[in-house]
Design an enzyme around this catalytic site. Structure first.
Site, PDB file in Angstrom:
ATOM      1  N   ASP A  59      33.795  39.803  37.924  1.00 14.96           N
ATOM      2  CA  ASP A  59      34.509  40.525  36.872  1.00 14.96           C
ATOM      3  C   ASP A  59      33.821  40.228  35.546  1.00 14.96           C
ATOM      4  O   ASP A  59      33.258  39.147  35.359  1.00 14.96           O
ATOM      5  CB  ASP A  59      35.972  40.094  36.801  1.00 14.96           C
ATOM      6  CG  ASP A  59      36.807  40.644  37.953  1.00 14.96           C
ATOM      7  OD1 ASP A  59      36.427  41.681  38.526  1.00 14.96           O
ATOM      8  OD2 ASP A  59      37.847  40.040  38.267  1.00 14.96           O
ATOM      9  N   ASP A  93      37.315  48.046  39.887  1.00 11.39           N
ATOM     10  CA  ASP A  93      38.740  47.971  39.539  1.00 11.39           C
ATOM     11  C   ASP A  93      39.167  49.192  38.735  1.00 11.39           C
ATOM     12  O   ASP A  93      40.235  49.766  38.959  1.00 11.39           O
ATOM     13  CB  ASP A  93      39.032  46.710  38.722  1.00 11.39           C
ATOM     14  CG  ASP A  93      38.764  45.421  39.472  1.00 11.39           C
ATOM     15  OD1 ASP A  93      38.781  45.437  40.724  1.00 11.39           O
ATOM     16  OD2 ASP A  93      38.533  44.394  38.807  1.00 11.39           O
TER      17      ASP A  93
END
Length: 165
Positions: free
Chosen positions: A121, A140
């Site tokens: 991330d 995401d």
């Protein structure tokens, strides 16, 4: 069915490619937890390893459970998406696109899970470092946008049916 597969393959491939390229850049050019300011007080690129699901959910569960869970869920979700896609009418283009975004996002994060046992991330929004949003990635974003689009399409479809009765 050909049109459905064209949407699925082209959109999900684009999502996967952009997701994996951005993650590769962050994974190779940043140290873990290194952060670079993009927009002062609002947006950074920060390298984070997510061992859980969205917002780090399940990150503290035993590693064996996490690995079994996170390595089995994406193939199940992708199978469900293919099943739903199979049942769509050719004119349901918006649904095909939304499902393709979800499919691509699921595969993008699944590649990380298989390769690293965590998800990379890096998109880090915050407000003066006081109010922060958990870091996330392109996969995401694709999943959230696809799900939001599906919810919108379902809601508007129900409204249309209600208006007709």
């Amino acid at each position: 069915m050909r049109q459905k597969l064209i949407y699925l393959m082209s959109i999900s491939s684009l999502v996967i490619a952009v997701d994996q390229l951005t993650k590769l850049f962050v994974h190779t050019k940043f140290q873990l937890h290194e952060s670079r300011v993009v927009i002062e007080n609002y947006f950074n690129i920060t390298y984070v390893r997510n061992f859980g699901a969205a917002f780090g959910i399940l990150a503290q569960t035993p590693a064996v459970f996490r690995e079994i869970f996170f390595l089995s869920m994406p193939p199940l979700a992708c199978s469900l998406i293919l099943y739903i896609l199979w049942g769509l009418k050719e004119k349901q283009t918006s649904q095909m696109i939304a499902l393709s975004f979800i499919f691509g996002g699921a595969i993008g994060n699944y590649i990380d899970r298989v390769q690293y046992r965590y998800v990379v991330d890096f998109i880090d929004f915050h407000f003066y470092n006081r109010q922060t949003w958990p870091a996330f990635n392109i996969a995401d974003m694709a999943i959230v946008c696809g799900v939001a689009a599906l919810i919108y399409l379902i809601m508007t479809e129900k409204e249309k049916k209600t208006e007709l009765t």
